[in-house]
Design a protein around this motif. Structure first.
Motif, short mmCIF file in Angstrom:
data_model
loop_
_atom_site.label_atom_id
_atom_site.label_comp_id
_atom_site.label_asym_id
_atom_site.label_seq_id
_atom_site.Cartn_x
_atom_site.Cartn_y
_atom_site.Cartn_z
N SER A 223 13.77 -2.28 -6.85
CA SER A 223 13.11 -0.98 -6.86
C SER A 223 11.96 -0.95 -7.84
CB SER A 223 14.13 0.12 -7.20
OG SER A 223 15.19 0.14 -6.27
N VAL A 224 12.17 -1.55 -9.01
CA VAL A 224 11.11 -1.61 -10.01
C VAL A 224 9.94 -2.45 -9.50
CG1 VAL A 224 10.53 -2.49 -12.31
CG2 VAL A 224 12.64 -1.20 -11.96
N SER A 225 10.24 -3.56 -8.84
CA SER A 225 9.17 -4.42 -8.33
C SER A 225 8.34 -3.71 -7.26
CB SER A 225 9.76 -5.71 -7.77
OG SER A 225 10.43 -5.49 -6.54
N ILE A 226 8.97 -2.86 -6.47
CA ILE A 226 8.23 -2.13 -5.43
C ILE A 226 7.25 -1.16 -6.07
CG2 ILE A 226 8.49 -0.44 -3.58
CD1 ILE A 226 11.08 -1.83 -2.82
N LEU A 227 7.65 -0.50 -7.15
CA LEU A 227 6.72 0.38 -7.87
C LEU A 227 5.53 -0.40 -8.40
CD1 LEU A 227 9.25 2.62 -9.86
CD2 LEU A 227 8.04 3.18 -7.75
N GLN A 228 5.78 -1.57 -8.92
CA GLN A 228 4.69 -2.41 -9.43
C GLN A 228 3.75 -2.82 -8.30
OE1 GLN A 228 6.98 -5.52 -11.25
NE2 GLN A 228 7.11 -4.47 -13.23
N VAL A 229 4.30 -3.15 -7.15
CA VAL A 229 3.48 -3.59 -6.01
C VAL A 229 2.57 -2.46 -5.55
CG1 VAL A 229 3.57 -4.21 -3.58
CG2 VAL A 229 5.00 -5.40 -5.22
N TYR A 230 3.10 -1.25 -5.42
CA TYR A 230 2.27 -0.15 -4.95
C TYR A 230 1.20 0.22 -5.96
CZ TYR A 230 4.72 0.86 -0.62
OH TYR A 230 5.21 0.79 0.68
N ALA A 231 1.47 0.04 -7.24
CA ALA A 231 0.43 0.24 -8.25
C ALA A 231 -0.69 -0.79 -8.07
CB ALA A 231 1.02 0.15 -9.65
N PHE A 232 -0.32 -2.03 -7.77
CA PHE A 232 -1.30 -3.07 -7.52
C PHE A 232 -2.11 -2.78 -6.26
CE2 PHE A 232 -2.17 -7.04 -5.17
CZ PHE A 232 -3.12 -7.60 -6.01
N LEU A 233 -1.43 -2.34 -5.20
CA LEU A 233 -2.13 -2.03 -3.96
C LEU A 233 -3.08 -0.85 -4.13
CD1 LEU A 233 0.73 -2.46 -1.32
CD2 LEU A 233 -1.15 -4.03 -1.83
N LEU A 234 -2.74 0.08 -5.00
CA LEU A 234 -3.64 1.20 -5.28
C LEU A 234 -4.92 0.71 -5.93
CD1 LEU A 234 -4.21 4.23 -5.38
CD2 LEU A 234 -3.00 4.30 -7.58
N ILE A 235 -4.80 -0.20 -6.88
CA ILE A 235 -5.99 -0.77 -7.52
C ILE A 235 -6.78 -1.59 -6.50
CG2 ILE A 235 -6.80 -2.28 -9.37
CD1 ILE A 235 -4.32 -1.52 -10.95
N ALA A 236 -6.08 -2.37 -5.67
CA ALA A 236 -6.75 -3.18 -4.66
C ALA A 236 -7.50 -2.30 -3.65
CB ALA A 236 -5.74 -4.07 -3.94
N TRP A 237 -7.01 -1.10 -3.41
CA TRP A 237 -7.69 -0.18 -2.49
C TRP A 237 -9.10 0.16 -2.99
CZ3 TRP A 237 -9.32 4.98 -2.96
CH2 TRP A 237 -9.67 5.60 -1.76
N PHE A 238 -9.24 0.33 -4.28
CA PHE A 238 -10.57 0.57 -4.85
C PHE A 238 -11.46 -0.67 -4.72
CE2 PHE A 238 -8.01 3.78 -7.05
CZ PHE A 238 -8.81 4.91 -6.87
N TRP A 239 -10.84 -1.84 -4.53
CA TRP A 239 -11.57 -3.08 -4.32
C TRP A 239 -11.82 -3.31 -2.83
CZ3 TRP A 239 -14.02 -5.50 -8.04
CH2 TRP A 239 -14.42 -6.83 -7.88
N GLU A 240 -11.56 -2.27 -2.02
CA GLU A 240 -11.76 -2.29 -0.57
C GLU A 240 -10.85 -3.30 0.12
OE1 GLU A 240 -15.87 -2.90 0.23
OE2 GLU A 240 -16.48 -0.93 -0.56
N ILE A 241 -9.66 -3.46 -0.43
CA ILE A 241 -8.64 -4.29 0.22
C ILE A 241 -7.55 -3.35 0.71
CG2 ILE A 241 -6.95 -6.12 -0.10
CD1 ILE A 241 -8.71 -7.25 -2.28
#
Length: 278
Positions: A131-149
């Protein structure tokens, strides 16, 4: 008093199991919130790869049309699923590192002598770490979204969730199994590096397997046997709203095998933990 009421109760109710699971997950969440550097370090590694390593190869090294992609993709888009899997792998190892620490300090011994079944306690710990790792992943994907990924549609952020759960359980179970083999805390860091980096580099996280096969067929065969490869491909296909049946079977099978081995290893009557402490 009837004879039925005088007999002691056997087993536990679903409410008691749920309370135990909630307590273990809540404890892991509190530990995660109090260790902010753990959250930052979990994001720094993949962001360095994404913003520095991938950016340097973005215009030079692209990926041709391969499943699940319908068109040519840039290199930073390709390596994002591998970086997501790396986040989960590091979190699984760190969660297991805390188990080694708790075992030395006595907290894990208190948990393991609970009257609840040991397999349920270890599974609850595994669910908490995933569960903790999933929170970390979505935080990373949020940052990647600003990188147009981003996935082709917003549904990709939802379809990736089952893949994250399954891969998180697999990496957590692997770390739990390793923690049962390590007696001292200072030895676990070396084992983490020995496991993490070979799994990451000998996979499809950085390069497609067809390109690895052209350079070295033996290395490509090793990559195909690597569970990290199948976790990466499972996440990659899920992010694009598709399913990779082979990777799904491998990840699910490895998660079950690692968890079963960890439960046996933590068994006080026959596990590796007892043999090492004996």
């Amino acid at each position: 008093m009837s004879l039925a009421s005088a007999q002691p109760r056997r087993g536990f109710s679903l409410r008691q199991y749920a309370a135990c699971l909630a307590g273990i997950v809540w404890r892991e969440a509190l530990r995660f919130l109090h260790q902010r550097e753990r959250f930052v370090s979990a994001l720094v590694r993949p962001l360095v790869w994404l913003f520095i390593f991938a950016a340097g190869f973005r215009s030079v090294l692209g990926v041709s049309i391969i499943p699940p992609y319908d068109t040519y993709v840039l290199y930073d888009v390709y390596i994002t699923p591998g970086l997501v899997a790396m986040i989960q792998l590091f979190n699984g190892m760190q969660s297991s590192l805390s188990m080694v620490y708790d075992r030395e300090m006595g907290n894990m011994r208190t948990l393991l002598v609970s009257p609840l079944p040991r397999w349920f306690l270890l599974s609850s710990k595994l669910v908490a770490g995933a569960s903790v790792s999933i929170l970390q992943v979505y935080a990373f994907l949020l940052i990647a979204w600003f990188w147009e990924i981003e996935p082709p549609s917003l549904w990709g952020y939802l379809t990736i969730l089952p893949a994250l759960v399954l891969s998180g359980l697999m990496f957590g179970a692997l770390g739990m199994l390793l923690s049962s083999l390590i007696r001292q805390l200072e030895n676990f860091a070396g084992v983490m590096n020995f496991v993490i980096f070979p799994m990451f580099f000998a996979s499809s996280a950085l390069y497609p397997l067809w390109r690895v096969r052209e350079a070295n067929p033996t290395l490509a065969f090793i990559c195909e046997l690597n569970p990290f490869t199948h976790a990466t491909e499972l996440i990659r296909f899920a992010f694009w709203g598709q399913v990779n049946p082979v990777s799904l079977g491998v990840v699910a099978g490895c998660a079950a095998a690692f968890l079963a081995a960890a439960i046996v290893a933590y068994d006080p009557s026959r596990g590796m933990l007892t043999r090492r402490e004996g």
